[in-house]
Design a protein around this motif. Structure first.
Motif, PDB file in Angstrom:
ATOM      1  N   GLU A 133      36.992  16.574 -16.103  1.00  0.00           N
ATOM      2  CA  GLU A 133      36.987  17.318 -14.853  1.00  0.00           C
ATOM      3  C   GLU A 133      35.540  17.644 -14.458  1.00  0.00           C
ATOM      4  N   PHE A 134      35.268  17.670 -13.174  1.00  0.00           N
ATOM      5  CA  PHE A 134      33.928  17.982 -12.682  1.00  0.00           C
ATOM      6  C   PHE A 134      33.946  19.344 -11.994  1.00  0.00           C
ATOM      7  N   ARG A 135      32.810  20.022 -12.018  1.00  0.00           N
ATOM      8  CA  ARG A 135      32.696  21.347 -11.414  1.00  0.00           C
ATOM      9  C   ARG A 135      31.639  21.403 -10.323  1.00  0.00           C
ATOM     10  N   SER A 136      30.994  20.280 -10.085  1.00  0.00           N
ATOM     11  CA  SER A 136      30.009  20.208  -9.014  1.00  0.00           C
ATOM     12  C   SER A 136      29.885  18.758  -8.571  1.00  0.00           C
ATOM     13  N   TRP A 137      29.290  18.587  -7.402  1.00  0.00           N
ATOM     14  CA  TRP A 137      29.093  17.230  -6.911  1.00  0.00           C
ATOM     15  C   TRP A 137      28.166  16.447  -7.815  1.00  0.00           C
ATOM     16  N   ARG A 138      27.193  17.116  -8.421  1.00  0.00           N
ATOM     17  CA  ARG A 138      26.280  16.423  -9.325  1.00  0.00           C
ATOM     18  C   ARG A 138      27.029  15.881 -10.532  1.00  0.00           C
ATOM     19  N   GLN A 139      27.942  16.679 -11.082  1.00  0.00           N
ATOM     20  CA  GLN A 139      28.752  16.195 -12.194  1.00  0.00           C
ATOM     21  C   GLN A 139      29.633  15.027 -11.775  1.00  0.00           C
ATOM     22  N   LEU A 140      30.185  15.103 -10.566  1.00  0.00           N
ATOM     23  CA  LEU A 140      31.028  14.019 -10.078  1.00  0.00           C
ATOM     24  C   LEU A 140      30.245  12.719  -9.961  1.00  0.00           C
ATOM     25  N   PHE A 141      29.045  12.793  -9.401  1.00  0.00           N
ATOM     26  CA  PHE A 141      28.224  11.588  -9.264  1.00  0.00           C
ATOM     27  C   PHE A 141      27.813  11.046 -10.625  1.00  0.00           C
ATOM     28  N   SER A 142      27.566  11.947 -11.578  1.00  0.00           N
ATOM     29  CA  SER A 142      27.204  11.510 -12.923  1.00  0.00           C
ATOM     30  C   SER A 142      28.375  10.805 -13.603  1.00  0.00           C
ATOM     31  N   ILE A 143      29.580  11.359 -13.429  1.00  0.00           N
ATOM     32  CA  ILE A 143      30.765  10.729 -14.014  1.00  0.00           C
ATOM     33  C   ILE A 143      31.015   9.371 -13.371  1.00  0.00           C
ATOM     34  N   ALA A 144      30.890   9.309 -12.054  1.00  0.00           N
ATOM     35  CA  ALA A 144      31.136   8.063 -11.348  1.00  0.00           C
ATOM     36  C   ALA A 144      30.161   6.971 -11.762  1.00  0.00           C
ATOM     37  N   ALA A 145      28.949   7.357 -12.129  1.00  0.00           N
ATOM     38  CA  ALA A 145      27.938   6.368 -12.475  1.00  0.00           C
ATOM     39  C   ALA A 145      28.021   5.905 -13.918  1.00  0.00           C
ATOM     40  N   SER A 146      28.566   6.745 -14.804  1.00  0.00           N
ATOM     41  CA  SER A 146      28.509   6.430 -16.231  1.00  0.00           C
ATOM     42  C   SER A 146      29.858   6.218 -16.895  1.00  0.00           C
TER      43      SER A 146
END
Length: 259
Positions: A133-146
């Motif tokens: 689960e992500f809690r910020s847009w930065r975490q979401l972009f990091s998950i999407a990239a890795s």
């Protein structure tokens, strides 16, 4: 009876093409907007209301149930075609199927030691997602990239979900073109002589599919889907088997009509 004029046939063909693209657009709109919303509502509202909350993240829940979340709404939407009987709605599954087949055939093998077919099947039909689960847009972009599961899930949402939805929508449209309700809404009439038998077999097939989905939901612990699929399987199997028994013993149960 006079044969239709060339201009009339051309006009009818143009309208058929128009309605085909309208129904095709409806399939993709359902997948693009309704499927993610339904996943979020089920996870965030329905499951806690039934005291069965899930620990899966938003994207993990969506990807893990993409078949039910795309097929069922599209099937229910396709039943609306019973009112309009657009024959082209039965063929909208061809477009997402052709696109998915192309993506499947051109998917690159991970290495020279691994086969392309299992890798493509895992990419577009595999389960077992682990997406945090992500809690910020930065975490979401990091998950999407890795995260490879995130990439695989987005591929299934983009290419596989329209295939599921197209099959569901076209199946319902096929049924809608072969049944009609009387004006008082009390009787069901099939439009083809063998329609009652085909419809009975279709109900049995859908019931078996729901039964398999129910077993899969039990193994994964998704009890809300166990309830939904078990009720759907019971309804379809009882209706289909009873109708088949009537057909085999006493002949057609419904009145056949011709256009």
């Amino acid at each position: 009876m006079d044969a239709p004029k060339p201009g009339t046939r051309l006009s009818q063909g143009g309208w058929q093409i128009f309605w085909f693209f309208i129904h095709l657009a409806a399939v993709y709109v359902l997948v693009e907007f309704f499927t993610p919303w339904l996943a979020g509502w089920t996870r965030g509202t329905l499951l806690p209301l039934l005291h069965h909350p899930t620990s899966s993240g938003r994207f993990e829940f969506l990807f893990s149930h993409i078949l039910a979340l795309s097929f069922v709404p599209a099937f229910l939407s396709g039943l609306v075609n019973a009112r309009f009987r657009h024959k082209t709605a039965q063929f909208v599954w061809l477009v997402p199927t052709a696109i998915l087949a192309y993506k499947f055939a051109t998917f690159p093998a991970p290495s020279v030691l691994e086969s392309q077919l299992p890798a493509a099947f895992h990419q577009y039909f595999g389960s077992g997602f682990l997406v945090p689960e992500f809690r910020s847009w930065r975490q979401l972009f990091s998950i999407a990239a890795s995260d490879s599961d995130m990439t695989r899930g987005m591929a299934q949402l983009r290419w596989t979900a329209p295939f599921y939805a197209g099959v569901g929508y076209s199946s319902a449209a096929w049924i809608g073109c072969r049944i009609e309700l009387s004006r008082n809404g009390e009787s069901l009439t099939l439009r083809q002589p063998i329609g009652h038998t085909i419809l009975s077999l279709l109900f049995v097939a859908v019931g078996l599919f729901c039964l398999v989905a129910c077993v899969h939901s039990v193994r994964s612990g998704n009890w809300i889907f166990v309830l939904i699929f078990s009720l759907a399987a019971l309804f379809c199997m009882v209706l289909g088997v009873e109708d088949l028994r009537e057909v085999l013993r006493f002949g057609p149960k419904y009145e056949d009509t011709h256009e």
